[in-house]
Design an enzyme around this catalytic site. Structure first.
Site, short mmCIF file in Angstrom:
data_model
loop_
_atom_site.label_atom_id
_atom_site.label_comp_id
_atom_site.label_asym_id
_atom_site.label_seq_id
_atom_site.Cartn_x
_atom_site.Cartn_y
_atom_site.Cartn_z
N GLU A 127 -26.12 93.03 16.60
CA GLU A 127 -25.12 92.49 15.65
C GLU A 127 -23.76 92.19 16.26
O GLU A 127 -22.72 92.59 15.73
CB GLU A 127 -24.95 93.47 14.47
CG GLU A 127 -26.25 93.74 13.73
CD GLU A 127 -26.08 94.67 12.53
OE1 GLU A 127 -25.03 95.31 12.41
OE2 GLU A 127 -27.02 94.74 11.73
N ASN A 169 -30.48 91.62 19.19
CA ASN A 169 -30.94 91.71 17.81
C ASN A 169 -29.80 91.40 16.84
O ASN A 169 -28.67 91.87 17.04
CB ASN A 169 -31.44 93.15 17.57
CG ASN A 169 -32.21 93.33 16.29
OD1 ASN A 169 -33.17 92.62 16.02
ND2 ASN A 169 -31.81 94.31 15.48
N HIS A 206 -33.58 90.65 6.93
CA HIS A 206 -33.31 91.36 5.67
C HIS A 206 -33.03 90.29 4.63
O HIS A 206 -31.89 89.88 4.43
CB HIS A 206 -32.09 92.28 5.80
CG HIS A 206 -32.29 93.43 6.73
ND1 HIS A 206 -33.20 94.42 6.50
CD2 HIS A 206 -31.69 93.75 7.90
CE1 HIS A 206 -33.16 95.32 7.48
NE2 HIS A 206 -32.25 94.92 8.35
N GLU A 235 -36.71 93.78 11.37
CA GLU A 235 -36.33 94.71 10.28
C GLU A 235 -36.68 94.11 8.92
O GLU A 235 -35.90 94.20 7.97
CB GLU A 235 -34.83 95.02 10.37
CG GLU A 235 -34.40 95.59 11.72
CD GLU A 235 -32.92 95.94 11.80
OE1 GLU A 235 -32.24 96.02 10.77
OE2 GLU A 235 -32.44 96.14 12.94
C1 XIL Z 1 -29.83 101.18 8.53
C2 XIL Z 1 -30.76 102.35 8.20
O1 XIL Z 1 -31.92 101.83 7.60
C3 XIL Z 1 -30.06 103.32 7.28
O2 XIL Z 1 -30.83 104.51 7.11
C4 XIL Z 1 -28.68 103.70 7.83
O3 XIL Z 1 -28.00 104.48 6.90
C5 XIL Z 1 -27.87 102.47 8.16
O4 XIL Z 1 -28.61 101.63 9.05
N1 XIL Z 1 -29.31 96.54 10.61
C6 XIL Z 1 -29.76 97.40 11.60
C7 XIL Z 1 -30.31 98.73 11.22
O5 XIL Z 1 -29.81 97.02 12.76
O6 XIL Z 1 -30.03 99.71 12.19
C8 XIL Z 1 -29.77 99.20 9.87
O7 XIL Z 1 -30.47 100.39 9.54
C9 XIL Z 1 -29.96 98.12 8.83
C10 XIL Z 1 -29.20 96.87 9.21
#
Ligand code: XIL
Length: 299
Positions: A127, A169, A206, A235
């Site tokens: 990110e 990522n 997401h 994810e």
């Molecule tokens: C999220 C987890 O799912 C949660 O449990 C935590 O509180 C916060 O992080 N992008 C990412 C992940 O790269 O690491 C994140 O995971 C979600 C968004």
């Protein structure tokens, strides 16, 4: 058949899930995990605040438990993540400049060395780009150490574990026309041109609903792949888990030979970081949802 077995039959792809170490004692959870998936990503246990809670003091217990479980089941591990602006321990949040740069590189080296040979793919940097139309890097303490912090992290990871595949990522990089997607694309192109060690790009995926799923996602995946990197969906979760959108994402990955992995961000809806949105493939009681059947049918 299962998600993992079906993905493996499609040119040795993997179908993974985010896993929480605290749930490995829940047999309803591990029953689905062991049956359906052939890769895992620790959901939080390999993040900076988990692995180096105090500067120079490393803590690997929960991450090691997930790795051991995965190895015992013949699953591969996606390491997540070595360098990120978020979930930094307090000590790192308060550093800046060359001190932070050295601490970040030491973290990358130590953690990648600890898991050497056990992590198939690392999300080295997570990110690092801004949302919106700027195409700029995200402002962060790491970014303020100098624009070359990302390539420095990749170079350190490669030196520590030469056989791990190294990924960048991010999210909101699915739509090929988006400025953020184009900016990441140009960075990867530049890294490949200059020999910065990068092997793969992860798309978090997401999605907030069927309509937020971009119809040009396949173009995005194939365009990055044409740069000479593998692409992963890392994810995946979709608000209310529409079967049609899950089918499209799966088909888009299968259409791109270098799309090697699909990872959903949790097993049951109750395991999701967005549990109020029921975005996953299994109900909270472990039943297969329509989206599960849609993915399995597409695979
Ligand atoms: C999220 C987890 O799912 C949660 O449990 C935590 O509180 C916060 O992080 N992008 C990412 C992940 O790269 O690491 C994140 O995971 C979600 C968004």
């Amino acid at each position: 058949t299962t998600l993992g077995a079906s993905a493996a039959a499609r040119d040795s792809r993997v179908f993974g899930t985010a896993v929480a170490a605290s749930k490995l004692s829940d047999t309803a959870y591990t029953t689905i995990l062991n049956r359906e998936f052939n890769a895992v990503t620790p959901e939080n246990e390999m993040k900076i605040d988990a692995t180096e809670p105090q500067r120079g003091q490393f803590s690997y217990g929960n991450a090691d438990r997930i790795v051991a479980h995965a190895r015992g089941q013949g699953m591969r591990v996606r390491g997540h993540t070595l360098a990120w602006h978020s979930q930094q321990p307090g000590w790192m949040q308060s550093l800046s400049g060359s001190t932070l740069r050295s601490a970040m590189l030491n973290h990358v080296t130590q953690v990648a060395t600890h898991f050497k040979g056990q992590v198939a793919w690392w999300d080295v940097v997570n990110e690092a780009f801004a949302d919106g139309s700027s195409g700029a890097r995200r402002d962060s303490n790491l970014q303020r150490t100098g624009n070359d912090w990302i390539e420095a992290a990749f170079t350190a990871a490669r030196a520590a574990d030469p056989s791990a595949k190294l990924c960048y990522n991010d999210y909101n990089t699915d739509n090929w026309s988006a400025a953020k997607t184009q900016a990441v694309y140009r960075m990867v192109q530049d890294f490949k041109n200059r020999g910065v060690p990068i092997d793969c790009v992860g798309f978090q995926a997401h999605f907030t609903g069927g309509s937020s799923y971009p119809s040009n996602f396949r173009t995005t995946l194939s365009s990055f792949a044409a740069l000479g990197v593998d692409v992963h969906i890392t994810e995946l979760d979709i608000t209310n888990a529409p079967a049609a959108a899950y089918t499209s994402v799966t088909n888009d990955c299968l259409a791109v030979p270098r799309c090697r992995a699909i990872t959903v961000w949790g097993i049951r809806d109750s395991d999701s970081w967005r549990s109020g949105e029921s975005p996953l493939l299994f109900t909270s009681s472990g039943g297969k949802k329509a989206a599960y059947t849609a993915v399995l049918t597409a695979l």
